[in-house]
Scaffold this active site. Structure first.
Site, PDB file in Angstrom:
ATOM      1  N   GLN A 196      29.238  18.923 -18.807  1.00  0.00           N
ATOM      2  CA  GLN A 196      29.851  19.519 -17.660  1.00  0.00           C
ATOM      3  C   GLN A 196      30.690  18.281 -17.083  1.00  0.00           C
ATOM      4  OE1 GLN A 196      26.575  22.003 -15.342  1.00  0.00           O
ATOM      5  NE2 GLN A 196      25.469  20.356 -16.917  1.00  0.00           N
ATOM      6  N   HIS A 228      33.906  22.023 -18.253  1.00  0.00           N
ATOM      7  CA  HIS A 228      34.525  21.999 -17.146  1.00  0.00           C
ATOM      8  C   HIS A 228      35.906  21.152 -16.907  1.00  0.00           C
ATOM      9  CE1 HIS A 228      30.462  22.989 -14.781  1.00  0.00           C
ATOM     10  NE2 HIS A 228      31.186  23.976 -15.592  1.00  0.00           N
ATOM     11  N   ALA A 232      18.393   8.638 -17.156  1.00  0.00           N
ATOM     12  CA  ALA A 232      18.976   8.945 -18.462  1.00  0.00           C
ATOM     13  C   ALA A 232      19.148   7.394 -19.303  1.00  0.00           C
ATOM     14  CB  ALA A 232      20.224   9.673 -18.618  1.00  0.00           C
TER      15      ALA A 232
HETATM   16  P1  OAD Z   1      24.774  17.707 -10.120  1.00  0.00           P
HETATM   17  O1  OAD Z   1      25.392  16.788  -9.360  1.00  0.00           O
HETATM   18  O2  OAD Z   1      24.684  19.198  -9.598  1.00  0.00           O
HETATM   19  O3  OAD Z   1      23.486  17.215 -10.612  1.00  0.00           O
HETATM   20  C1  OAD Z   1      23.073  16.057 -11.042  1.00  0.00           C
HETATM   21  C2  OAD Z   1      21.781  15.791 -11.666  1.00  0.00           C
HETATM   22  O4  OAD Z   1      21.658  14.429 -12.073  1.00  0.00           O
HETATM   23  C3  OAD Z   1      20.846  15.875 -10.568  1.00  0.00           C
HETATM   24  O5  OAD Z   1      19.781  16.824 -11.054  1.00  0.00           O
HETATM   25  C4  OAD Z   1      20.015  14.656 -10.440  1.00  0.00           C
HETATM   26  O6  OAD Z   1      18.735  14.502 -10.052  1.00  0.00           O
HETATM   27  C5  OAD Z   1      20.530  13.866 -11.738  1.00  0.00           C
HETATM   28  N1  OAD Z   1      20.696  12.522 -12.055  1.00  0.00           N
HETATM   29  C6  OAD Z   1      20.958  11.557 -10.834  1.00  0.00           C
HETATM   30  N2  OAD Z   1      20.857  10.225 -11.481  1.00  0.00           N
HETATM   31  C7  OAD Z   1      20.577  10.558 -12.785  1.00  0.00           C
HETATM   32  C8  OAD Z   1      20.366   9.503 -13.937  1.00  0.00           C
HETATM   33  N3  OAD Z   1      20.388   8.303 -13.485  1.00  0.00           N
HETATM   34  N4  OAD Z   1      19.718  10.055 -14.976  1.00  0.00           N
HETATM   35  C9  OAD Z   1      19.637  11.221 -15.303  1.00  0.00           C
HETATM   36  N5  OAD Z   1      19.862  12.302 -14.169  1.00  0.00           N
HETATM   37  C10 OAD Z   1      20.235  11.844 -13.152  1.00  0.00           C
HETATM   38  O7  OAD Z   1      25.728  17.669 -11.453  1.00  0.00           O
HETATM   39  P2  OAD Z   1      25.940  18.743 -12.599  1.00  0.00           P
HETATM   40  O8  OAD Z   1      24.706  19.577 -12.988  1.00  0.00           O
HETATM   41  O9  OAD Z   1      26.704  18.092 -13.507  1.00  0.00           O
HETATM   42  O10 OAD Z   1      31.347  21.753 -11.776  1.00  0.00           O
HETATM   43  O11 OAD Z   1      26.769  19.809 -11.852  1.00  0.00           O
HETATM   44  C11 OAD Z   1      27.549  20.903 -12.617  1.00  0.00           C
HETATM   45  C12 OAD Z   1      28.808  21.010 -12.147  1.00  0.00           C
HETATM   46  O12 OAD Z   1      28.683  21.253 -10.614  1.00  0.00           O
HETATM   47  C13 OAD Z   1      29.903  20.081 -12.246  1.00  0.00           C
HETATM   48  O13 OAD Z   1      30.582  20.198 -13.555  1.00  0.00           O
HETATM   49  C14 OAD Z   1      30.911  20.322 -11.280  1.00  0.00           C
HETATM   50  C15 OAD Z   1      29.948  20.808 -10.096  1.00  0.00           C
HETATM   51  O14 OAD Z   1      30.312  21.825  -9.237  1.00  0.00           O
HETATM   52  C16 OAD Z   1      32.856  21.668 -11.749  1.00  0.00           C
HETATM   53  O15 OAD Z   1      33.470  21.055 -11.335  1.00  0.00           O
HETATM   54  C17 OAD Z   1      33.382  22.951 -12.254  1.00  0.00           C
END
Ligand code: OAD
Length: 249
Positions: free
Chosen positions: A98, A116, A236
């Site tokens: 994403q 995305h 991660a």
């Molecule tokens: P989010 O910002 O919603 O979530 C990030 C996740 O990464 C959270 O669950 C954190 O707990 C986790 N996290 C943080 N640090 C980490 C680490 N070091 N190792 C592993 N995990 C960690 O991001 P996405 O799920 O990617 O869409 O969000 C999806 C979409 O929301 C994005 O692509 C964007 C946004 O709206 C668009 O731009 C269309």
């Protein structure tokens, strides 16, 4: 029940589904965290929409150029590198992300399915043609700078970031390929994603429904509802290299 790392070594088709958390250890702000500093008074929904670009293209382009600058300054972290290494260890790996950065590619992963879009492939807002000119080195903008977008060499329309904005459809061929891989795989690692944004969030669910094992890797514990669903709690960049060592020792 704990996840047995040997299952990684036994996987025939592994899907890695990544989100912003994978790039967090490269100091790339996540979507919502990206609105810091002078940007903090802006609403992401105001900046990441076609409507916002229509109203103030320089503001939106400036924000994305600032994000692109952050990415160019960043380097892949051990999570990106472990995912690239996994592709060399298992018979088949499909990487679905994403993220709009190119850190998976710079770590050595190929054929990445960018659900995305990408910060690095701008296109024309008017005619949709990929931008063929050179983007300047993004020395600017500093936080908060508006920046006039370049013009399309074909139709003179304004150039926009090649990302999927709110209210826009995901690239259908990429979504189709991602769903197909999720439906066929035997193991899926869902890494660094909140799993809140649809339709991407359906991907782990689909894999589970088709009988695959699903492992969530996230510092926040994830709720597991199926026997073949596991939550590995941590960063991660620490968990993935550790899994690799244990699986392929
Ligand atoms: P989010 O910002 O919603 O979530 C990030 C996740 O990464 C959270 O669950 C954190 O707990 C986790 N996290 C943080 N640090 C980490 C680490 N070091 N190792 C592993 N995990 C960690 O991001 P996405 O799920 O990617 O869409 O969000 C999806 C979409 O929301 C994005 O692509 C964007 C946004 O709206 C668009 O731009 C269309």
């Amino acid at each position: 029940m704990e996840f047995d790392p040997q299952r990684l070594a036994q996987a025939r088709h592994l899907v890695v589904f990544s989100g912003a958390g994978v790039s967090a250890e490269s100091a790339i702000p996540t979507f919502r965290d990206a609105l810091t500093g002078l940007w903090e008074n802006f609403d992401p929904a105001r900046l990441a929409t076609p409507q916002a670009f229509r109203e103030d293209p320089a503001l939106v382009w400036g924000w994305y150029e600032w994000r692109r600058m952050k990415v160019l300054q960043a380097r892949p972290n051990p999570a990106h590198l472990a995912i690239a290494e996994l592709a060399r260890r298992v018979p088949r790996l499909t990487l679905i992300t994403q993220n709009v950065d190119d850190l998976h590619e710079r770590a050595g992963s190929s054929s990445v399915l960018h659900l995305h879009g990408s910060l690095h492939h701008p296109k024309c807002f008017a005619c949709n043609r990929p931008f063929s000119g050179e983007l300047p080195e993004p020395l600017l903008p500093e936080q908060g700078c508006s920046l006039e977008p370049p013009r399309c060499t074909g139709c003179n329309g304004k150039i926009r970031p090649g990302v999927v904005w709110f209210g826009e459809a995901l690239p259908p061929h990429i979504l189709k390929e991602a769903f197909k891989a999720a439906g066929e795989c035997d193991l899926l690692l869902s890494v660094g994603t909140s799993g809140l944004v649809q339709p991407a969030a359906q991907i782990p669910q689909l894999a589970l429904e088709q009988g695959a094992c699903v492992v969530h890797i996230n510092p926040q514990p994830q709720t597991c509802t199926k026997p073949e669903e596991y939550s590995l709690v941590g960063k991660a960049g620490e968990i993935l290299p550790q899994l690799l060592r244990q699986a392929f020792a």
